[in-house]
Design a protein around this motif. Structure first.
Motif, short mmCIF file in Angstrom:
data_model
loop_
_atom_site.label_atom_id
_atom_site.label_comp_id
_atom_site.label_asym_id
_atom_site.label_seq_id
_atom_site.Cartn_x
_atom_site.Cartn_y
_atom_site.Cartn_z
N MET A 183 10.00 14.40 -2.59
CA MET A 183 9.68 13.80 -1.30
C MET A 183 9.15 12.38 -1.45
O MET A 183 9.64 11.44 -0.80
CB MET A 183 8.66 14.67 -0.57
N TYR A 184 8.16 12.19 -2.33
CA TYR A 184 7.56 10.86 -2.47
C TYR A 184 8.50 9.89 -3.20
O TYR A 184 8.40 8.68 -2.99
CB TYR A 184 6.21 10.96 -3.17
N SER A 185 9.38 10.41 -4.03
CA SER A 185 10.40 9.55 -4.64
C SER A 185 11.33 9.01 -3.56
O SER A 185 11.71 7.83 -3.58
CB SER A 185 11.20 10.31 -5.70
N TYR A 186 11.68 9.88 -2.62
CA TYR A 186 12.52 9.45 -1.50
C TYR A 186 11.80 8.41 -0.66
O TYR A 186 12.37 7.38 -0.30
CB TYR A 186 12.89 10.66 -0.64
N ALA A 217 6.68 13.54 9.68
CA ALA A 217 5.41 13.13 9.10
C ALA A 217 5.61 12.62 7.69
O ALA A 217 5.41 13.31 6.72
CB ALA A 217 4.44 14.31 9.10
N SER A 218 6.03 11.38 7.57
CA SER A 218 6.27 10.81 6.24
C SER A 218 5.88 9.35 6.23
O SER A 218 5.88 8.68 7.23
CB SER A 218 7.76 10.96 5.86
N VAL A 219 5.53 8.86 5.02
CA VAL A 219 5.19 7.45 4.86
C VAL A 219 6.47 6.71 4.52
O VAL A 219 6.98 6.79 3.41
CB VAL A 219 4.15 7.27 3.74
N ALA A 245 11.04 2.75 0.99
CA ALA A 245 10.08 1.66 1.20
C ALA A 245 10.55 0.35 0.60
O ALA A 245 10.14 -0.72 1.05
CB ALA A 245 8.72 2.05 0.59
N VAL A 246 11.44 0.42 -0.40
CA VAL A 246 11.88 -0.80 -1.08
C VAL A 246 13.36 -1.11 -0.84
O VAL A 246 13.81 -2.22 -1.11
CB VAL A 246 11.62 -0.71 -2.60
N ALA A 247 14.12 -0.13 -0.33
CA ALA A 247 15.57 -0.31 -0.17
C ALA A 247 15.90 -1.01 1.15
O ALA A 247 15.07 -1.06 2.07
CB ALA A 247 16.27 1.04 -0.24
N LEU A 249 0.84 -1.20 0.00
CA LEU A 249 0.00 0.00 0.00
C LEU A 249 0.87 1.25 0.00
O LEU A 249 0.59 2.23 -0.72
CB LEU A 249 -0.92 0.00 1.22
N ILE A 250 1.94 1.24 0.79
CA ILE A 250 2.85 2.39 0.86
C ILE A 250 3.53 2.62 -0.48
O ILE A 250 3.60 3.77 -0.96
CB ILE A 250 3.90 2.17 1.97
N ILE A 251 4.01 1.55 -1.10
CA ILE A 251 4.66 1.68 -2.41
C ILE A 251 3.68 2.23 -3.44
O ILE A 251 3.99 3.17 -4.18
CB ILE A 251 5.23 0.32 -2.87
N GLY A 252 2.48 1.66 -3.46
CA GLY A 252 1.46 2.12 -4.40
C GLY A 252 1.10 3.58 -4.18
O GLY A 252 0.95 4.35 -5.14
#
Length: 268
Positions: free
Chosen positions: A179-182, A265-267, A187-189, A61-64
């Motif tokens: 920001m969301y690219s980071y 405050a980040s996902v 999330a995957v690294a 869900l986070i990746i999506g």
């Protein structure tokens, strides 16, 4: 005698008044209801629900979510470039909507898209709660998501500065792509890569503060040169000032003081 600027603003106001918005955005009640449910869940019901449960992983869900945010912001930049004829960076210029049906249609279609995009960002807080990261559900985080949705509602209904208002969206979309690219990478690294990218997180906070500074600069120019409704000016300036102070306060606590745990405050 009416000036060219005031005549342009009047024409913009007339165009806006003739638009029939989707029912979810025609009045504030849908937005107010959503924000009420959001606040109730992230502050009361969500933590109560998770009290005796293990945190959910929610990695897919986070990746999506992060992929959708990046792609959406790229789309927003493309639309703003089209609407402004690639000149949105001239932030002091007065820009009305004009009389072209195509321009007016795409202006409001983008505004409606932004309404749903900012609504989708509320999911971030829900993810924090379901992952039992309640420390990340800070007042700044909630205020940020709450206020940005209300600002889009104002953009739809009370904007009198035409395309110039999209300068703020332009800046915000650039920041969000970074920001969301980071967040997507983290999330995957693996942990080693995440540690290596720690300076990027600090840089993102600095970029966010620079963004707010540029936004306040544009507001000053637009108010002085083009004019702006006092209520809109007051609320918008208040929101940006609060967020600038909030991010600066976070920056000083997180990066100029001894580490006291993650609270951004980040996902992630």
């Amino acid at each position: 005698m009416e000036t060219a600027t005031s005549a342009s603003a009047s024409a913009t106001a007339s165009v806006i008044q003739e638009i029939k918005h989707p029912w979810m955005m025609a009045d504030p009640w849908f937005m107010v209801t959503m924000l009420g449910i959001y606040l109730y869940f992230v502050k009361e019901q969500g933590p109560l629900f998770m009290q005796f449960r293990k945190p959910y992983e929610l990695k897919k869900l986070i990746i999506g979510h992060n992929v959708v945010q990046v792609l959406s912001c790229i789309y927003v930049l493309r639309e703003i470039s089209y609407l402004s004829d690639n000149a949105i960076y001239i932030f002091w210029k007065c820009r009305d909507l004009g009389s072209s049906p195509e321009m007016v249609r795409r202006y409001f279609e983008l505004a409606y898209f932004l309404f749903w995009l900012k609504t989708s960002e509320l999911l971030e807080t829900v993810i924090f709660v379901l992952r039992k990261k309640q420390n990340q559900v800070s007042n700044l985080h909630i205020f940020h998501h709450f206020s940005t949705l209300t600002l889009i509602y104002i953009l739809i209904h009370y904007n009198r500065n035409g395309l110039a208002a999209y300068y703020v969206v332009f800046l915000n979309s650039l920041v969000h792509i970074i920001m969301y690219s980071y967040y997507l990478v983290t999330a995957v690294a693996d942990k080693g890569v995440i540690r290596a990218l720690t300076p990027v997180k600090k840089s993102i906070t600095v970029i966010q503060m620079v963004q707010f500074g540029l936004i306040l600069t544009q507001v000053a120019f637009q108010t002085a040169i083009c004019g702006m409704p006092k209520v809109v000016f007051g609320y918008f300036t208040f929101v940006i000032m609060v967020m600038l102070y909030g991010f600066y306060d976070f920056y000083t606590r997180a990066y100029k003081s001894p580490p006291q745990g993650k609270s951004h405050a980040s996902v992630e």
